[in-house]
Design a protein around this motif. Sequence first.
Motif, PDB file in Angstrom:
ATOM      1  N   SER A  99      -2.483   8.748   4.029  1.00 22.50           N
ATOM      2  CA  SER A  99      -1.515   8.852   2.737  1.00 22.50           C
ATOM      3  C   SER A  99      -0.301   8.076   2.999  1.00 22.50           C
ATOM      4  N   SER A 100       0.188   7.991   4.255  1.00 25.71           N
ATOM      5  CA  SER A 100       1.553   7.320   4.504  1.00 25.71           C
ATOM      6  C   SER A 100       1.614   5.824   5.201  1.00 25.71           C
ATOM      7  N   LEU A 101       0.364   5.477   5.467  1.00 32.63           N
ATOM      8  CA  LEU A 101      -0.007   4.162   6.087  1.00 32.63           C
ATOM      9  C   LEU A 101       0.917   2.981   5.405  1.00 32.63           C
ATOM     10  N   TYR A 102       0.514   3.100   3.927  1.00 39.42           N
ATOM     11  CA  TYR A 102       1.167   1.844   3.272  1.00 39.42           C
ATOM     12  C   TYR A 102       2.659   1.836   3.322  1.00 39.42           C
ATOM     13  N   ASP A 103       3.207   3.033   3.294  1.00 37.04           N
ATOM     14  CA  ASP A 103       4.554   3.281   3.477  1.00 37.04           C
ATOM     15  C   ASP A 103       5.201   2.962   4.855  1.00 37.04           C
ATOM     16  N   GLN A 104       4.536   3.489   5.928  1.00 36.89           N
ATOM     17  CA  GLN A 104       5.077   3.266   7.247  1.00 36.89           C
ATOM     18  C   GLN A 104       4.778   1.931   7.834  1.00 36.89           C
ATOM     19  N   VAL A 105       3.737   1.290   7.390  1.00 37.33           N
ATOM     20  CA  VAL A 105       3.439  -0.061   8.199  1.00 37.33           C
ATOM     21  C   VAL A 105       3.964  -1.328   7.139  1.00 37.33           C
ATOM     22  N   PHE A 106       3.856  -1.184   5.806  1.00 40.45           N
ATOM     23  CA  PHE A 106       4.155  -2.238   5.009  1.00 40.45           C
ATOM     24  C   PHE A 106       5.812  -2.096   4.292  1.00 40.45           C
ATOM     25  N   ILE A 141     -10.439   0.757   0.031  1.00 39.47           N
ATOM     26  CA  ILE A 141     -10.186   1.756  -0.984  1.00 39.47           C
ATOM     27  C   ILE A 141      -8.657   1.295  -1.609  1.00 39.47           C
ATOM     28  N   MET A 142      -7.716   0.950  -0.756  1.00 35.53           N
ATOM     29  CA  MET A 142      -6.472   0.515  -1.238  1.00 35.53           C
ATOM     30  C   MET A 142      -6.599  -0.820  -2.208  1.00 35.53           C
ATOM     31  N   GLU A 143      -7.473  -1.768  -1.855  1.00 31.92           N
ATOM     32  CA  GLU A 143      -7.627  -3.031  -2.483  1.00 31.92           C
ATOM     33  C   GLU A 143      -8.442  -2.543  -3.687  1.00 31.92           C
ATOM     34  N   TYR A 144      -9.111  -1.634  -3.873  1.00 33.03           N
ATOM     35  CA  TYR A 144      -9.821  -1.171  -5.153  1.00 33.03           C
ATOM     36  C   TYR A 144      -8.806  -0.425  -6.026  1.00 33.03           C
ATOM     37  N   PHE A 145      -7.676   0.235  -5.285  1.00 28.79           N
ATOM     38  CA  PHE A 145      -6.541   0.803  -6.120  1.00 28.79           C
ATOM     39  C   PHE A 145      -5.444  -0.189  -6.631  1.00 28.79           C
ATOM     40  N   GLY A 146      -5.805  -1.421  -6.090  1.00 25.67           N
ATOM     41  CA  GLY A 146      -4.681  -2.380  -6.635  1.00 25.67           C
ATOM     42  C   GLY A 146      -3.504  -2.706  -5.720  1.00 25.67           C
ATOM     43  N   VAL A 151      -7.202  -9.452   3.862  1.00 30.15           N
ATOM     44  CA  VAL A 151      -7.234 -10.948   4.153  1.00 30.15           C
ATOM     45  C   VAL A 151      -7.350 -11.264   5.538  1.00 30.15           C
ATOM     46  N   TYR A 152      -8.777 -11.757   5.855  1.00 33.75           N
ATOM     47  CA  TYR A 152      -9.189 -11.742   7.386  1.00 33.75           C
ATOM     48  C   TYR A 152      -8.892 -10.485   7.980  1.00 33.75           C
ATOM     49  N   SER A 153      -8.303 -10.289   9.085  1.00 35.54           N
ATOM     50  CA  SER A 153      -8.376  -9.073   9.705  1.00 35.54           C
ATOM     51  C   SER A 153      -7.189  -8.273   9.458  1.00 35.54           C
ATOM     52  N   GLY A 154      -6.510  -8.581   8.400  1.00 36.37           N
ATOM     53  CA  GLY A 154      -5.301  -7.760   8.003  1.00 36.37           C
ATOM     54  C   GLY A 154      -5.473  -7.560   6.512  1.00 36.37           C
ATOM     55  N   PHE A 155      -4.294  -6.992   6.021  1.00 34.85           N
ATOM     56  CA  PHE A 155      -3.930  -6.613   4.646  1.00 34.85           C
ATOM     57  C   PHE A 155      -2.520  -7.131   4.205  1.00 34.85           C
ATOM     58  N   TYR A 156      -2.934  -7.676   3.072  1.00 34.00           N
ATOM     59  CA  TYR A 156      -1.757  -8.285   1.998  1.00 34.00           C
ATOM     60  C   TYR A 156      -1.196  -7.394   1.183  1.00 34.00           C
ATOM     61  N   ALA A 157      -0.147  -6.886   1.235  1.00 33.48           N
ATOM     62  CA  ALA A 157       0.299  -5.517   0.628  1.00 33.48           C
ATOM     63  C   ALA A 157       1.186  -5.903  -0.544  1.00 33.48           C
ATOM     64  N   LEU A 158       0.538  -6.648  -1.526  1.00 32.18           N
ATOM     65  CA  LEU A 158       1.309  -7.223  -2.867  1.00 32.18           C
ATOM     66  C   LEU A 158       0.565  -6.373  -3.730  1.00 32.18           C
ATOM     67  N   PRO A 159       1.123  -5.272  -4.456  1.00 34.97           N
ATOM     68  CA  PRO A 159       0.410  -4.572  -5.549  1.00 34.97           C
ATOM     69  C   PRO A 159       0.311  -5.555  -6.735  1.00 34.97           C
ATOM     70  N   ASN A 160      -1.123  -5.321  -7.227  1.00 34.12           N
ATOM     71  CA  ASN A 160      -1.449  -6.102  -8.505  1.00 34.12           C
ATOM     72  C   ASN A 160      -0.921  -5.779  -9.714  1.00 34.12           C
TER      73      ASN A 160
END
Length: 241
Positions: A99-106, A141-146, A151-160
């Motif tokens: 639940s906190s990964l997005y906040d803590q990492v990005f 799951i987070m990609e589905y939630f928007g 991207v490749y092995s990572g994640f690009y945290a730009l909310p759609n």
Amino acid sequence: MLFQMCYGPELKVIYESIRQNPGLNRNHLKNDYQYKEKGDISSLIDGALTMLIDLNFIHEDEGYMYVKDDRDWRVTSVFKELSNISKCEERETLNFIFSSLYDQVFVKPNQLFVTNIHYQINSSLSKMMVGHEKINAWKRIMEYFGLGRRVYSGFYALPNLALLHEIIMEVGEWEGGLHPFCENVINPILPCITSEGNIFRGMLYGLIALNEEKIIEVSNKQDLPYKSYGPNHQWNWIKIH
């Protein structure tokens, strides 16, 4: 546990099935959605039910499923529940990490793209380890939630824009400082304030895109006691019609 091998769409479908037909059990759901005789989707059903229970959307009573509240499925409700979980769970639990990964990492470090989320998470833990499969499940799951894109092995945290638009529509008419709007209105739903107290770049870019589509108005007002953003510090005011 929120770390489940889910894909996303099944969460909404199963939730709405239970909402419309209270008292369904796992066998009912499997029979409804097992569209081929070969194979077994039991693990997918179990994973979705576990997530929905931990998100406080449903509860189980002697093997039968019921919704907690008779409410439409909304992505904003998912993020509100994740925010509540991140505040209530102990720090080194899997639900807190999810639940906190997005906040803590990005958000906190103001990083749009992170390649090795697995390392970022585990380097801060002392009592447990989070495997690659769980991190991949979070990204899916987070990609589905928007919340962004794998991207490749990572994640690009730009909310759609669809997610941000849903948040904006839920807020309704509003006018005031851009920073307090993000801090007091959006942040309780979707984290958007960095460790330095600024608006997360991903959120700022999304709001500017909504401004270009004339869904909101972002502008500048003189002599405001709020932080300004943009290349020339030209954005400090927001208006939602």
